[in-house]
Design a protein around this motif. Sequence first.
Motif, PDB file in Angstrom:
ATOM      1  N   LEU A  32     -49.872 -30.461 -55.884  1.00  0.00           N
ATOM      2  CA  LEU A  32     -48.827 -31.055 -55.047  1.00  0.00           C
ATOM      3  C   LEU A  32     -48.323 -32.311 -55.745  1.00  0.00           C
ATOM      4  CD1 LEU A  32     -50.416 -30.974 -51.462  1.00  0.00           C
ATOM      5  CD2 LEU A  32     -48.662 -29.461 -52.340  1.00  0.00           C
ATOM      6  N   ASP A  50     -44.838 -34.599 -51.969  1.00  0.00           N
ATOM      7  CA  ASP A  50     -45.303 -33.496 -51.110  1.00  0.00           C
ATOM      8  C   ASP A  50     -46.512 -33.921 -50.288  1.00  0.00           C
ATOM      9  OD1 ASP A  50     -43.358 -31.734 -52.059  1.00  0.00           O
ATOM     10  OD2 ASP A  50     -44.696 -30.870 -53.571  1.00  0.00           O
ATOM     11  N   LEU A  51     -47.463 -34.588 -50.948  1.00  0.00           N
ATOM     12  CA  LEU A  51     -48.671 -35.016 -50.252  1.00  0.00           C
ATOM     13  C   LEU A  51     -48.332 -36.031 -49.166  1.00  0.00           C
ATOM     14  CD1 LEU A  51     -51.712 -34.708 -50.034  1.00  0.00           C
ATOM     15  CD2 LEU A  51     -51.949 -36.437 -51.828  1.00  0.00           C
ATOM     16  N   ARG A  96     -45.540 -36.299 -47.469  1.00  0.00           N
ATOM     17  CA  ARG A  96     -44.920 -35.579 -46.349  1.00  0.00           C
ATOM     18  C   ARG A  96     -45.951 -34.789 -45.563  1.00  0.00           C
ATOM     19  NH1 ARG A  96     -40.788 -34.647 -49.909  1.00  0.00           N
ATOM     20  NH2 ARG A  96     -41.665 -32.673 -50.558  1.00  0.00           N
ATOM     21  N   GLU A  97     -46.847 -34.154 -46.271  1.00  0.00           N
ATOM     22  CA  GLU A  97     -47.818 -33.270 -45.618  1.00  0.00           C
ATOM     23  C   GLU A  97     -48.762 -34.025 -44.693  1.00  0.00           C
ATOM     24  OE1 GLU A  97     -48.656 -29.656 -44.559  1.00  0.00           O
ATOM     25  OE2 GLU A  97     -47.143 -30.076 -46.057  1.00  0.00           O
ATOM     26  N   ARG A 117     -54.747 -29.424 -43.089  1.00  0.00           N
ATOM     27  CA  ARG A 117     -53.333 -29.446 -43.492  1.00  0.00           C
ATOM     28  C   ARG A 117     -53.192 -29.216 -44.998  1.00  0.00           C
ATOM     29  NH1 ARG A 117     -48.875 -30.057 -40.203  1.00  0.00           N
ATOM     30  NH2 ARG A 117     -48.018 -31.027 -42.044  1.00  0.00           N
ATOM     31  N   LEU A 118     -54.068 -29.823 -45.745  1.00  0.00           N
ATOM     32  CA  LEU A 118     -54.023 -29.688 -47.195  1.00  0.00           C
ATOM     33  C   LEU A 118     -54.320 -28.259 -47.630  1.00  0.00           C
ATOM     34  CD1 LEU A 118     -53.506 -31.302 -49.722  1.00  0.00           C
ATOM     35  CD2 LEU A 118     -55.878 -32.048 -49.686  1.00  0.00           C
ATOM     36  N   GLU A 151     -53.906 -25.539 -45.820  1.00  0.00           N
ATOM     37  CA  GLU A 151     -52.767 -24.710 -45.407  1.00  0.00           C
ATOM     38  C   GLU A 151     -51.614 -24.823 -46.397  1.00  0.00           C
ATOM     39  OE1 GLU A 151     -51.833 -26.055 -41.462  1.00  0.00           O
ATOM     40  OE2 GLU A 151     -53.660 -25.199 -40.614  1.00  0.00           O
ATOM     41  N   LYS A 152     -51.333 -26.039 -46.839  1.00  0.00           N
ATOM     42  CA  LYS A 152     -50.253 -26.258 -47.803  1.00  0.00           C
ATOM     43  C   LYS A 152     -50.577 -25.594 -49.131  1.00  0.00           C
ATOM     44  CE  LYS A 152     -46.441 -28.148 -49.303  1.00  0.00           C
ATOM     45  NZ  LYS A 152     -45.148 -27.673 -48.871  1.00  0.00           N
ATOM     46  N   LEU A 153     -51.787 -25.758 -49.602  1.00  0.00           N
ATOM     47  CA  LEU A 153     -52.183 -25.139 -50.867  1.00  0.00           C
ATOM     48  C   LEU A 153     -52.110 -23.615 -50.784  1.00  0.00           C
ATOM     49  CD1 LEU A 153     -55.148 -27.472 -51.806  1.00  0.00           C
ATOM     50  CD2 LEU A 153     -52.941 -27.324 -52.983  1.00  0.00           C
ATOM     51  N   SER A 170     -50.204 -21.861 -48.871  1.00  0.00           N
ATOM     52  CA  SER A 170     -48.804 -21.428 -48.779  1.00  0.00           C
ATOM     53  C   SER A 170     -48.106 -21.521 -50.137  1.00  0.00           C
ATOM     54  CB  SER A 170     -48.044 -22.251 -47.740  1.00  0.00           C
ATOM     55  OG  SER A 170     -47.796 -23.559 -48.207  1.00  0.00           O
ATOM     56  N   ASN A 171     -48.680 -22.287 -51.061  1.00  0.00           N
ATOM     57  CA  ASN A 171     -48.108 -22.425 -52.407  1.00  0.00           C
ATOM     58  C   ASN A 171     -48.660 -21.418 -53.397  1.00  0.00           C
ATOM     59  OD1 ASN A 171     -46.566 -24.559 -51.567  1.00  0.00           O
ATOM     60  ND2 ASN A 171     -47.828 -26.128 -52.487  1.00  0.00           N
TER      61      ASN A 171
END
Length: 80
Positions: free
Chosen positions: A34, A38-39, A41-42, A71-72, A74-76, A78-79
């Motif tokens: 990220l 990005d971090l 915002r997340e 949250r982290l 989930e973001k990872l 999704s990437n």
Amino acid sequence: MTHNELILKIQGASKDDDKAFQEIIAAVLDGGFLTENDLCREVGASKPTIRRWKKGKSSPHPPLRPHFFRRLVEKLQSNE
């Protein structure tokens, strides 16, 4: 560190371990998983806060970390 290794590290991290938190932030940013923006915002933190976390000068209160870690991950994921 691979993408999956990072996710496993986050999932296994103790909410009370400041050093592990710092290592995770550094791995996320230095590994290119990220961007700093990005971090920010997340997790809803400012760039100066993220930089202090990365340097180990501060970290979120332990009770907030499980939410941050979820949250982290989930973001990872999704990437991928």
